[in-house]
Write an enzyme that holds these catalytic residues in place. Structure first.
Site, mmCIF file in Angstrom:
data_model
loop_
_atom_site.group_PDB
_atom_site.id
_atom_site.type_symbol
_atom_site.label_atom_id
_atom_site.label_comp_id
_atom_site.label_asym_id
_atom_site.label_seq_id
_atom_site.Cartn_x
_atom_site.Cartn_y
_atom_site.Cartn_z
ATOM 1 N N GLU A 18 64.815 66.726 32.935
ATOM 2 C CA GLU A 18 64.756 65.420 32.283
ATOM 3 C C GLU A 18 66.076 64.666 32.352
ATOM 4 O O GLU A 18 66.321 63.768 31.553
ATOM 5 C CB GLU A 18 64.354 65.598 30.808
ATOM 6 C CG GLU A 18 62.971 66.183 30.610
ATOM 7 C CD GLU A 18 62.638 66.428 29.145
ATOM 8 O OE1 GLU A 18 63.431 66.015 28.274
ATOM 9 O OE2 GLU A 18 61.593 67.041 28.874
ATOM 10 N N ASP B 116 53.412 72.828 27.355
ATOM 11 C CA ASP B 116 54.811 72.445 27.196
ATOM 12 C C ASP B 116 55.743 73.653 27.267
ATOM 13 O O ASP B 116 55.329 74.793 27.044
ATOM 14 C CB ASP B 116 54.978 71.747 25.844
ATOM 15 C CG ASP B 116 56.176 70.814 25.794
ATOM 16 O OD1 ASP B 116 56.974 70.817 26.738
ATOM 17 O OD2 ASP B 116 56.288 70.077 24.796
ATOM 18 N N GLU C 152 55.371 65.737 33.105
ATOM 19 C CA GLU C 152 56.583 65.149 32.529
ATOM 20 C C GLU C 152 57.688 65.233 33.578
ATOM 21 O O GLU C 152 57.626 64.548 34.585
ATOM 22 C CB GLU C 152 56.976 65.844 31.224
ATOM 23 C CG GLU C 152 58.034 65.060 30.455
ATOM 24 C CD GLU C 152 58.556 65.789 29.235
ATOM 25 O OE1 GLU C 152 59.133 65.120 28.360
ATOM 26 O OE2 GLU C 152 58.422 67.024 29.141
ATOM 27 N N GLU D 164 60.513 59.760 24.467
ATOM 28 C CA GLU D 164 60.787 60.698 23.380
ATOM 29 C C GLU D 164 62.288 60.821 23.129
ATOM 30 O O GLU D 164 62.726 61.086 22.008
ATOM 31 C CB GLU D 164 60.200 62.067 23.689
ATOM 32 C CG GLU D 164 60.863 62.788 24.851
ATOM 33 C CD GLU D 164 60.294 64.182 25.089
ATOM 34 O OE1 GLU D 164 59.141 64.422 24.682
ATOM 35 O OE2 GLU D 164 61.001 65.018 25.669
#
Length: 663
Positions: free
Chosen positions: A171, A412, A461, A467
């Site tokens: 990320e 997740d 993702e 988020e």
């Protein structure tokens, strides 16, 4: 031995090598792109585009633990060229039909292995294929990208979590640096973009990752060479990390993969663009993926999802205590039903914490009652699942909840892409498909085409999504990131970014508030992201009452499709701005995003063709630079010359729906 004799020996040795060396050139169908392959003691390739060198000679090979090395002193047994021109139907994608046109070179070597090259108009790819009698183990793979100059690159350094060297959330934001400025001990993940001659861009990626570790990139020499590196095969693992839901690799083997005799290895992909925005329109990863074997896809329903986690279950003006309970979820279901939102997700909290057991539901939740209630409202339920909890009893979990009427899982905290974790993704996709369940892989690596092989895998993702605004300091520039990912991360496939904030902030007003989060940039930016970001399963991140208080915006969001008949990237520059048009039926949607610079753009809407058109427009308000939620909705006539000038506030956006003017 005399010097003359040495010279003669050297001469004959040189002649022998010259005769042994073989070279091949493959051009793209439009002749713009060329790959040159040399087979000598090592195999190398280089890539050129319209006379500009994109990659200098770069070696490739694969070392096995039994002593064999594919590509070193390789003995060629046959070479065959082929041209393919076909169409690929893509029912859950950014266009319904993909043109698949390439030239191919198949090099077969003694020892029963093959090296396959494909050259498209916008990129090249190669893969290894083995046809051995027995299983084998890969010790290492040599992947090298030699760039001809010390160019700038957009580098997503892996944010290693500390448990293991290759454990990361995938990320990271991008560092815009010269190749030689690469931090020597840092890994980065793909896709990754390098700038090239004459404003061209090179995107490094991989495709069809099904049975092999994912590729990281490194540059330990401060050079212009990037090298592939792969997570070693896990040896000892233990449960730990976040709420005991992650699997921590404690020790590893001295190899990277165990393989069957017949193995198609992942494609190593080099995408070349003359204009930045062409990257946002690439189909390369999807085209290279293994086609699905599923014959019935009718049960796979893309759509939007009302989501409670980002807004912290913050309902107000209700007569019950909001939280993880049936009253709260019935409220979300009612909201979804009212606006035609297809799904509601039960994110973290519905299963008993710290047990990693999805059969243990908290007493405040009656899942069967909720599933039945949702069905009566024409809404489906999706359940969040931590990796550990899902993996330990996957088949039983899928069977049980599918029978209850649950429509899918958001899985997740995988946070790895070694071979075992990659194989988990394939196994999860396959078992979920068996029970007609959707899968949203969260906390995972970038997509590599699994959504084509298993179309029930509907989103991924691997993105620094909204988020992050719940906790990130103001130093985190999400606005610039938003106009970077369409050219890099989104090249790999869809993104579970989770946009839709109704609380919006200018650059000076943003601050992290976990329980009442806000977005960076304007309201129209959030609307435009539903068009710009490819996302077949698309979250509405804010609380239902926030949406109901913003009826115009919510109605518009709810009408935006999540899969498309066609996509046209209109214009854009990496980290500056992006404009994309997408078609569904007879309607077109256009989304535009800018960085923190106010901008005036002219959109070329000539893709509409002849005819008269009108549009519903959401544009930044005149005071959006001070009050980020300021916007203006209007209905306009599209100019007959199909040229439309628009204005964007700092961190702004522009969204519109175009339809034929029936008069």
């Amino acid at each position: 031995m005399s010097s003359r004799l040495l010279l003669i020996i050297f001469f004959f040795w040189s002649v022998s090598l010259m005769h042994a060396q073989k070279t091949f050139t493959v051009e793209s169908p439009d002749k713009s792109l060329k790959i040159d392959i040399t087979i000598d003691q090592v195999i190398t390739y280089s890539v050129s585009h319209m006379g500009d060198l994109m990659l200098s000679k770069s070696p490739l090979s694969m070392k096995l633990t039994d002593g064999r090395t594919l590509g070193i002193n390789a003995r060629l047994s046959s070479a065959r060229t082929n041209m393919v021109q076909q169409e690929i139907k893509a029912p859950i994608y950014k266009r319904a039909v993909i043109s698949d046109h390439y030239n191919e070179l198949t090099l077969r070597f003694k020892g029963n292995y093959t090296l396959l090259f494909r050259v498209y108009n916008d990129g090249v790819a190669y893969r290894w294929i083995t046809n051995f009698k027995n299983s084998f183990v890969v010790e290492s793979e040599q992947v090298v990208y030699n760039f001809p100059a010390d160019n700038q690159a957009f580098v997503p350094y892996a944010n290693i979590q500390g448990f293991a060297p290759f454990m990361t959330s995938f990320e990271s934001v991008y560092q815009h640096i010269k190749l030689s400025q690469w931090k020597s001990k840092h890994l980065a993940f793909s896709p990754l973009v390098v700038e090239a001659a004459n404003g061209k861009k090179i995107c490094l990626a991989e495709a069809d990752l099904l049975n092999y570790p994912g590729m990281f990139l490194t540059n330990s020499e401060g050079s212009t060479r990037l090298t592939g590196i792969f997570a070693p095969y896990p040896k000892e693992m233990e449960w730990g990390g976040y709420h005991n839901l992650q699997e921590i690799v404690k020790t590893t083997e001295n190899y990277i993969a165990k393989c069957k005799g017949n193995t198609n290895f992942p494609w190593r992909v080099v995408i070349v663009s003359e204009k930045d925005f062409e990257l946002a329109d690439s189909d390369m990863i999807y085209k290279l993926a293994t086609p699905t074997q599923c014959t019935d896809l009718s049960w796979i329903k893309p759509g939007k999802v009302a989501w409670e986690w980002w807004n912290s279950w913050n309902l107000y003006q209700v007569d019950f205590r909001a939280g993880i309970n049936n009253d709260t979820y019935k409220y979300y279901i009612d909201f979804a039903s009212r606006y035609g939102v297809e799904y509601v997700i039960l994110d973290e909290g519905w299963a008993v914490n710290l047990k990693a057991d999805l059969m243990q539901v908290v007493p405040e939740i009656n899942l069967k009652e909720l599933a039945d209630y949702a069905k009566s409202k024409n809404v489906g339920l999706i359940l969040w699942a931590g990796y550990n909890a899902f993996n330990r009893d996957m088949e039983n979990i899928c069977r049980h909840y599918a029978a209850m009427g649950i429509k899918g899982f958001k899985i997740d905290f995988m946070d790895r892409d070694d071979q075992l974790m990659v194989e988990f993704h394939v196994r999860a996709a396959e078992i979920a498909a068996k029970y007609k369940l959707l899968v949203d892989f969260h906390g995972t690596y970038k997509p590599t085409g699994l959504q084509r092989t298993y179309p029930n895998v509907i989103n991924f993702e691997g993105v620094h999504g909204l988020e992050q605004m719940k906790w990130s300091p103001a130093t985190v520039d999400q606005v610039t990131y938003d106009v970077t990912i369409p050219f890099i991360r989104m090249v790999a496939g869809p993104i579970d970014y989770t946009q839709g904030a109704m609380r919006n902030a200018t650059k000076s007003n943003y601050r992290p508030v976990n329980s009442e989060a806000m977005s960076q940039g304007t309201r129209c930016r959030q609307l435009a992201e539903y068009i710009v970001f490819e996302s077949p399963l698309n979250m509405l991140c804010d609380t239902p009452l926030a949406y109901m208080n913003e009826e115009e915006c919510t109605t518009f969001i709810s009408q935006i499709p999540t899969t498309w008949d066609n996509t046209v990237a209109l214009n854009g520059e990496i980290s500056k701005y992006i404009s994309i048009a997408r078609q569904k039926g007879n309607e077109w949607y256009v989304g535009v995003l800018t960085n923190w610079d106010a901008r005036i753009l002219e959109l070329d809407l000539s893709f509409l063709g002849e005819g008269s058109y009108k549009a519903i427009v959401f544009k930044d308000g005149i005071n959006a630079d001070r009050i980020a939620h300021d916007y203006k909705k209007e209905i306009i006539d599209i100019p007959m010359d199909k040229k439309l000038k628009i204005t964007l506030a700092p961190g702004g956006g522009y969204a519109m729906k175009i339809y034929a003017n029936s008069k």
